[in-house]
Design a protein around this motif. Structure first.
Motif, PDB file in Angstrom:
ATOM      1  N   PRO A 187      91.366 -27.008  55.193  1.00 14.65           N
ATOM      2  CA  PRO A 187      90.835 -28.186  54.835  1.00 14.65           C
ATOM      3  C   PRO A 187      91.122 -29.396  55.618  1.00 14.65           C
ATOM      4  O   PRO A 187      92.194 -29.675  56.140  1.00 14.65           O
ATOM      5  CB  PRO A 187      91.156 -28.579  53.402  1.00 14.65           C
ATOM      6  N   ARG A 188      90.311 -30.010  56.428  1.00 12.62           N
ATOM      7  CA  ARG A 188      90.397 -31.264  57.271  1.00 12.62           C
ATOM      8  C   ARG A 188      89.029 -32.190  56.979  1.00 12.62           C
ATOM      9  O   ARG A 188      88.232 -31.420  56.862  1.00 12.62           O
ATOM     10  CB  ARG A 188      90.807 -30.879  58.566  1.00 12.62           C
ATOM     11  N   PRO A 189      89.334 -33.231  57.453  1.00 11.26           N
ATOM     12  CA  PRO A 189      88.139 -34.313  57.416  1.00 11.26           C
ATOM     13  C   PRO A 189      87.119 -33.722  58.518  1.00 11.26           C
ATOM     14  O   PRO A 189      87.245 -32.954  59.309  1.00 11.26           O
ATOM     15  CB  PRO A 189      88.417 -35.411  57.718  1.00 11.26           C
ATOM     16  N   GLY A 190      85.809 -33.826  58.068  1.00 11.83           N
ATOM     17  CA  GLY A 190      84.702 -33.366  59.044  1.00 11.83           C
ATOM     18  C   GLY A 190      83.546 -32.789  58.396  1.00 11.83           C
ATOM     19  O   GLY A 190      83.260 -32.784  57.357  1.00 11.83           O
ATOM     20  N   ARG A 191      82.578 -32.442  59.116  1.00 10.51           N
ATOM     21  CA  ARG A 191      81.312 -31.791  58.849  1.00 10.51           C
ATOM     22  C   ARG A 191      81.283 -30.173  59.289  1.00 10.51           C
ATOM     23  O   ARG A 191      81.498 -29.803  60.306  1.00 10.51           O
ATOM     24  CB  ARG A 191      80.164 -32.476  59.459  1.00 10.51           C
ATOM     25  N   PHE A 192      81.016 -29.530  58.356  1.00 10.55           N
ATOM     26  CA  PHE A 192      81.166 -27.973  58.557  1.00 10.55           C
ATOM     27  C   PHE A 192      80.130 -27.413  58.087  1.00 10.55           C
ATOM     28  O   PHE A 192      79.329 -27.882  57.025  1.00 10.55           O
ATOM     29  CB  PHE A 192      82.373 -27.371  57.996  1.00 10.55           C
ATOM     30  N   ALA A 193      79.680 -26.293  58.426  1.00 12.63           N
ATOM     31  CA  ALA A 193      78.418 -25.413  58.007  1.00 12.63           C
ATOM     32  C   ALA A 193      78.610 -23.908  58.234  1.00 12.63           C
ATOM     33  O   ALA A 193      79.615 -23.515  58.897  1.00 12.63           O
ATOM     34  CB  ALA A 193      77.125 -25.932  58.993  1.00 12.63           C
ATOM     35  N   ALA A 194      77.857 -23.176  57.294  1.00 16.51           N
ATOM     36  CA  ALA A 194      77.722 -21.684  57.181  1.00 16.51           C
ATOM     37  C   ALA A 194      76.431 -20.984  57.358  1.00 16.51           C
ATOM     38  O   ALA A 194      75.506 -21.867  56.727  1.00 16.51           O
ATOM     39  CB  ALA A 194      78.703 -21.194  56.112  1.00 16.51           C
ATOM     40  N   VAL A 195      76.547 -20.196  57.908  1.00 14.67           N
ATOM     41  CA  VAL A 195      75.143 -19.342  57.942  1.00 14.67           C
ATOM     42  C   VAL A 195      75.736 -18.062  57.421  1.00 14.67           C
ATOM     43  O   VAL A 195      76.445 -17.262  58.114  1.00 14.67           O
ATOM     44  CB  VAL A 195      74.443 -18.984  59.224  1.00 14.67           C
ATOM     45  N   VAL A 196      75.254 -17.255  56.223  1.00  5.83           N
ATOM     46  CA  VAL A 196      75.866 -16.062  55.524  1.00  5.83           C
ATOM     47  C   VAL A 196      74.531 -15.364  55.117  1.00  5.83           C
ATOM     48  O   VAL A 196      73.469 -15.913  54.593  1.00  5.83           O
ATOM     49  CB  VAL A 196      76.619 -16.448  54.424  1.00  5.83           C
ATOM     50  N   GLY A 197      74.709 -13.898  55.155  1.00  8.09           N
ATOM     51  CA  GLY A 197      73.986 -12.900  54.785  1.00  8.09           C
ATOM     52  C   GLY A 197      74.396 -12.145  53.560  1.00  8.09           C
ATOM     53  O   GLY A 197      75.470 -11.522  53.826  1.00  8.09           O
ATOM     54  N   PRO A 210      88.389 -34.832  50.649  1.00  8.91           N
ATOM     55  CA  PRO A 210      87.300 -36.207  49.968  1.00  8.91           C
ATOM     56  C   PRO A 210      86.426 -36.154  51.462  1.00  8.91           C
ATOM     57  O   PRO A 210      85.267 -36.658  51.111  1.00  8.91           O
ATOM     58  CB  PRO A 210      88.000 -37.053  49.523  1.00  8.91           C
ATOM     59  N   GLU A 211      87.058 -36.315  52.483  1.00  7.85           N
ATOM     60  CA  GLU A 211      86.128 -36.631  53.820  1.00  7.85           C
ATOM     61  C   GLU A 211      85.530 -35.509  54.487  1.00  7.85           C
ATOM     62  O   GLU A 211      85.036 -35.547  55.687  1.00  7.85           O
ATOM     63  CB  GLU A 211      87.163 -37.162  54.992  1.00  7.85           C
ATOM     64  N   ALA A 212      85.314 -34.553  53.955  1.00  8.65           N
ATOM     65  CA  ALA A 212      84.700 -33.242  54.414  1.00  8.65           C
ATOM     66  C   ALA A 212      83.241 -32.903  53.687  1.00  8.65           C
ATOM     67  O   ALA A 212      83.125 -33.155  52.458  1.00  8.65           O
ATOM     68  CB  ALA A 212      85.537 -32.068  54.122  1.00  8.65           C
ATOM     69  N   ARG A 213      82.389 -32.374  54.542  1.00  3.69           N
ATOM     70  CA  ARG A 213      80.951 -32.244  54.103  1.00  3.69           C
ATOM     71  C   ARG A 213      80.745 -30.656  54.350  1.00  3.69           C
ATOM     72  O   ARG A 213      81.226 -30.236  55.511  1.00  3.69           O
ATOM     73  CB  ARG A 213      79.882 -32.952  54.954  1.00  3.69           C
ATOM     74  N   PHE A 214      79.769 -29.966  53.601  1.00  9.32           N
ATOM     75  CA  PHE A 214      79.644 -28.696  54.162  1.00  9.32           C
ATOM     76  C   PHE A 214      78.212 -28.265  53.727  1.00  9.32           C
ATOM     77  O   PHE A 214      77.540 -28.568  52.720  1.00  9.32           O
ATOM     78  CB  PHE A 214      80.587 -27.716  53.065  1.00  9.32           C
ATOM     79  N   CYS A 215      77.647 -27.669  54.628  1.00  9.39           N
ATOM     80  CA  CYS A 215      76.179 -27.291  54.548  1.00  9.39           C
ATOM     81  C   CYS A 215      76.095 -25.642  54.518  1.00  9.39           C
ATOM     82  O   CYS A 215      76.774 -24.967  55.460  1.00  9.39           O
ATOM     83  CB  CYS A 215      75.459 -27.700  55.749  1.00  9.39           C
ATOM     84  N   LEU A 216      75.619 -25.022  53.510  1.00  6.11           N
ATOM     85  CA  LEU A 216      75.568 -23.589  53.354  1.00  6.11           C
ATOM     86  C   LEU A 216      74.215 -23.211  53.532  1.00  6.11           C
ATOM     87  O   LEU A 216      73.237 -23.590  52.571  1.00  6.11           O
ATOM     88  CB  LEU A 216      76.111 -23.060  52.174  1.00  6.11           C
ATOM     89  N   VAL A 217      73.872 -22.211  54.542  1.00 12.16           N
ATOM     90  CA  VAL A 217      72.413 -21.651  54.719  1.00 12.16           C
ATOM     91  C   VAL A 217      72.776 -20.295  54.113  1.00 12.16           C
ATOM     92  O   VAL A 217      73.628 -19.406  54.871  1.00 12.16           O
ATOM     93  CB  VAL A 217      72.041 -21.669  55.912  1.00 12.16           C
ATOM     94  N   ARG A 218      72.176 -19.575  53.304  1.00 10.67           N
ATOM     95  CA  ARG A 218      72.575 -18.254  52.718  1.00 10.67           C
ATOM     96  C   ARG A 218      71.328 -17.557  52.858  1.00 10.67           C
ATOM     97  O   ARG A 218      70.033 -18.058  52.331  1.00 10.67           O
ATOM     98  CB  ARG A 218      73.122 -18.136  51.479  1.00 10.67           C
TER      99      ARG A 218
END
Ligand code: FES
Length: 361
Positions: free
Chosen positions: A116-126, A145-153
């Motif tokens: 965990p660290r501040p920032g913007r993260f994303a994942a593409v999973v199948g 609390p300063e992190a965001r996550f976008c999940l594309v599944r």
């Protein structure tokens, strides 16, 4: 040193028709060994009861990702398993394992990790690629609390989607910081869900519409080889540096098997020896022609760590201390690990007459 311990199954939760989540109890005296980072996996071992193709008693090992938030001294471990057709271990786990059974489990390993660290993260999973990413996203969002996550599944259908409730729960808990996009390949569009297969072309159009791609600090790709390669190509095409792309391949069966190199291929080496440091003890042994470094070591040290033997899980990672090897294939190590001198023992064939590897560091 990583060694198997028998852990008791405390729960078998049916996720879909062909997948389960298994929970193991970790006794207090072993908890310090089973701490894990978000995204890591464990190797399980069983001895087959018998069958046509494989002799009774033959050992089968498989790695499965941990799905729960990371923990330093866990009282339990939870993994997701999808049954694979003809899969020795997955069929047993999905159809036969019951609470109260015990399974041999290695302590967690793996470098598909997001601390965990501040920032913007994303994942593409199948498919079952959601498993480690669920641990990554839930740990990140809860701790930072300063992190965001976008999940594309991507999944075949709603009915075959693993961890539906868990991802919906993340949306409820972190509505401003967690974004979820689901694409179903075999289901007509319904209730806002996109349909069709995710490929490079589609991802190249979809991802910039979801988030500012250049601002994403880390991309996590996990699932079948085809999807991970398509997603990786899309990201590279969108200008994402390779160092920000992390990937973990599931489904070894899709990987074409590589030809085994013999000494003739390696310039006619006459005799080759391998020196291995493992758990603080070292030994030096001659290699048989066509053997991998792992196979030679295993003939003398049955405790050498491995799971897939297919260049996928990374359990057999060693540091090449001296000599030269050629890897048949590598779906586990990232560029920085290769540059630091790490290789996969199960895929390494000698190109020099003496090879020294270190399993401990
Ligand atoms: S045992 Fe899985 S990569 Fe070598």
């Amino acid at each position: 040193m990583s060694t198997f311990h028998p852990l008791r199954v405390t729960a078998v939760d049916q996720l879909t028709d062909d997948s389960v989540a298994l929970t193991f109890a970790v006794p207090p005296e072993l908890r310090h060994l089973y701490g894990y980072s978000p995204g890591q996996h464990i190797a399980l071992r069983r001895h087959r009861a018998g069958g046509d193709a494989v002799a009774a008693g033959a050992e089968v090992r498989r790695t499965y990702s941990l799905c729960a938030p990371a923990c330093d001294e866990p009282s339990e471990l939870r993994i997701g398993i999808r049954g694979v057709e003809g899969g020795d271990f997955s069929s047993y786990a999905v159809k036969e394992l019951r609470p109260g059974d015990t399974v041999d489990v290695l302590p967690p390993t793996g470098r598909f990790v997001l601390e965990p660290r501040p920032g913007r993260f994303a994942a593409v999973v199948g498919g079952s690629g959601i498993t480690p990413v669920l641990s990554i996203a839930s740990t990140l969002l809860a701790r930072e609390p300063e992190a965001r996550f976008c999940l594309v599944r991507s999944d075949r259908s709603t009915a075959s989607t693993m961890f539906l409730e868990e991802t919906a729960d993340l949306k409820d808990r972190f509505p401003d910081r967690f974004q979820l996009v689901t694409v179903l390949s075999r289901e007509e569009q319904q209730s806002g869900l996109a349909s069709g297969r995710l490929d490079e072309r589609r991802l190249s159009a979809l991802l910039p519409s979801l988030l500012p791609v250049p601002d994403v600090d880390g991309w996590y790709l996990c699932g079948p080889l085809g999807l991970v390669e398509e997603a990786s190509r899309a990201l590279r095409g969108l200008g994402v540096p390779r160092a920000r792309i992390h990937q973990e391949i599931f489904h070894v069966t899709e990987v074409p098997s590589a030809p085994v190199a013999s000494r003739a291929d390696a310039g006619g080496l006459r005799s080759v020896s391998v020196t291995a440091n493992l758990d603080g003890r070292s030994g030096c042994w001659p290699m048989d022609d066509g053997e991998s470094v792992l196979e030679t070591v295993l003939r003398h040290r049955a405790d050498a760590p491995f799971a897939c033997k297919g260049g996928v899980c990374g359990t057999c990672r060693v540091r090449l201390v001296s000599g030269e090897v050629r890897m048949e294939r590598n779906y586990a190590l990232e560029d920085d690990e290769l540059e630091a001198g790490y290789v996969l023992a199960c895929q390494s064939r000698p190109v020099s007459e003496a090879v020294e590897v270190d399993f401990d560091g």
